[in-house]
Scaffold this active site. Structure first.
Site, PDB file in Angstrom:
ATOM      1  N   ASP A 230      -4.799 -17.020   2.179  1.00 10.68           N
ATOM      2  CA  ASP A 230      -6.097 -17.432   2.497  1.00 10.68           C
ATOM      3  C   ASP A 230      -7.197 -17.278   1.346  1.00 10.68           C
ATOM      4  O   ASP A 230      -7.962 -18.246   1.001  1.00 10.68           O
ATOM      5  CB  ASP A 230      -6.602 -16.997   3.599  1.00 10.68           C
ATOM      6  CG  ASP A 230      -5.984 -17.747   4.997  1.00 10.68           C
ATOM      7  OD1 ASP A 230      -5.000 -18.536   4.475  1.00 10.68           O
ATOM      8  OD2 ASP A 230      -6.472 -17.788   5.887  1.00 10.68           O
TER       9      ASP A 230
ATOM     10  N   LYS B 164       0.905  -1.070  -0.044  1.00 11.25           N
ATOM     11  CA  LYS B 164       0.006  -0.186  -0.041  1.00 11.25           C
ATOM     12  C   LYS B 164       0.833   1.259  -0.131  1.00 11.25           C
ATOM     13  O   LYS B 164       0.863   2.024   0.876  1.00 11.25           O
ATOM     14  CB  LYS B 164      -0.817   0.016   1.203  1.00 11.25           C
ATOM     15  CG  LYS B 164      -1.847  -1.156   1.124  1.00 11.25           C
ATOM     16  CD  LYS B 164      -3.399  -0.693   0.444  1.00 11.25           C
ATOM     17  CE  LYS B 164      -3.883   0.374   1.303  1.00 11.25           C
ATOM     18  NZ  LYS B 164      -5.149   0.516   0.522  1.00 11.25           N
TER      19      LYS B 164
ATOM     20  N   ASP C 184      -0.922 -12.807   4.615  1.00 14.59           N
ATOM     21  CA  ASP C 184      -1.855 -13.626   5.542  1.00 14.59           C
ATOM     22  C   ASP C 184      -3.221 -13.805   4.920  1.00 14.59           C
ATOM     23  O   ASP C 184      -3.711 -14.860   4.523  1.00 14.59           O
ATOM     24  CB  ASP C 184      -1.766 -13.173   6.735  1.00 14.59           C
ATOM     25  CG  ASP C 184      -2.387 -14.014   7.768  1.00 14.59           C
ATOM     26  OD1 ASP C 184      -2.511 -15.025   7.429  1.00 14.59           O
ATOM     27  OD2 ASP C 184      -2.300 -13.651   9.032  1.00 14.59           O
TER      28      ASP C 184
END
Ligand code: NAD
Length: 367
Positions: free
Chosen positions: A252, A192, A248
């Site tokens: 997923d 970001k 993370d």
């Protein structure tokens, strides 16, 4: 050449059940392909706590540092929920990752054609999907200081710090570029940089590393836009590299594009050892599944695919890894399913060992 060494840590719950099928696959490679491994086995998690009073004995840790690769099943279970935090089964896993300094977590999201209907996305969006997410695993906001819950004035404040050094970004970026070189030569870096200084540095360092890999097409994306693109058209990606927190979440999300938890492998890699192989631990993404443990219902494919990753990334046996993945695809194409992959009418599930039998038969057919 010395025989490559492999430390097997089955762990708890379904860990030993799925690992038993991996042992059969390892034996198959020894018998049928002349690919011998020096295999040792030890305890981790609750199983280690039961015997040693610690989730990872120092001797096991020392062994893990010496071998060419570690293959882990799963740890944890309700029996251990009451234990002090310092000896919980998960601490054994975290200690392995930390002391082996496994900074690059590889999470493939690969859709086997036979399971394309299992995705929550439309079949044509996921059929043939094969992407790799490389997540930085040992730094970033989960480790940065200061951290804690403090009091400021008359209220409390929770603080975590996103912190990355240039060398931490450099090493995981190199890992991702090397992977891209072996795959489709496309790398997308996600951060970001629009709102975070650590993201600006991340982008700068990844761009600089990219100068050493002119054959790889490098792109950058803000991580929130990346999340949208993963759901919209995931096949646009080959390799994605990102930090610990975004990785993370994104890994997923991407993994679930492909169906069941029982299908997802992972690798965690560190710096090269003296023999040139990276420090490495391979493990399925799933946990110890206490709800089905001991019933022969567990799907061993995630753990077997983790061994396929070991063949590819630790043992330079890419063609044999392809063979194993193709055998699993053939089994799924025939409609063989463990209970977690059911959904179609009229299909009877096979047991954990039944899935192992089918994969070994498909391996035999591949010869
Ligand atoms: P889980 O992954 O163990 O299970 C989630 C659900 O998926 C369960 O319904 C389970 O039956 C199913 N499932 C998981 N793997 C499967 C397989 N191979 N085949 C068929 N079905 C499968 O997650 P959880 O229930 O949240 O956690 C259970 C225990 O595992 C906890 O103690 C947790 O701390 C631990 N855990 C360990 C790891 C690890 O060892 N890496 C990862 C996650 C959770």
């Amino acid at each position: 050449m010395t025989t490559p060494s492999l430390l097997i840590l089955p762990g708890d719950g379904i860990g030993p059940e799925v690992m038993a099928e991996v042992r059969r696959v390892i034996d198959w490679y020894g018998d049928k392909r002349g690919l011998k491994f020096d295999v040792s086995e030890d305890l981790v998690g609750g199983a280690a706590y039961d015997v040693h009073g610690t989730p990872l004995h120092d001797d096991t840790m020392a062994k893990a540092q010496e071998v060419d690769a570690v293959l882990l099943g799963a740890v944890g279970g309700p029996k251990y929920d009451v234990l002090d935090f310092s000896v919980k089964p998960e601490r054994g896993l975290l200690r392995l990752r930390k002391e082996m300094d496994l900074f690059a977590n590889l999470r493939p999201a690969q859709c086997f054609d036979a399971l394309a209907d299992f995705s929550s996305l439309k079949k044509d969006v996921v059929a043939g999907l094969d992407i790799m997410i490389v997540r930085e695993l040992t730094s970033g906001i989960y480790f940065g200081e200061p951290r804690g819950i403090f009091t400021e004035g008359n209220e409390r404040v929770g603080i975590n710090t996103q912190r990355y050094t240039e060398s931490e970004i450099d090493r995981v970026a190199r890992n991702a570029f090397e992977l891209a070189m072996k795959r489709g030569r496309k790398l997308c870096s996600m951060e970001k940089a629009n709102v975070m200084e650590s993201g600006i540095l991340w982008r700068e360092v990844v761009t600089k590393v990219g100068e050493d890999y002119p054959e790889v097409e490098l792109s950058h994306m803000y991580a929130d836009a990346g999340a949208m693109q993963l759901c919209r058209w995931p096949k646009q990606f080959d390799v994605i590299v990102t930090d610990n927190l975004f990785g993370d979440l994104l890994s997923d999300a991407a993994a679930m594009l492909t169906g069941s938890l029982g299908m997802l492998p992972s690798a965690s890699l560190g710096a090269p050892m003296e023999n040139g192989r990276p420090k490495a631990m391979y493990e399925p993404v799933h946990g110890s599944a206490p709800d089905i443990a001991g019933q022969g219902k567990a799907n061993p494919i995630a753990c077997i695919l983790s061994f396929a990753m070991a063949l590819r990334y630790s043992f330079d046996q890419g063609a044999e890894a392809d063979r194993l993945e193709a055998a699993i695809n053939a089994v799924l194409e025939k409609g063989v399913r463990t209970a977690d992959l059911l959904g179609e009418e009229g299909v009877t599930p096979v047991s954990t060992a039944g899935m192992g039998d089918a994969i070994l038969a498909a391996l035999d057919e591949s010869l």
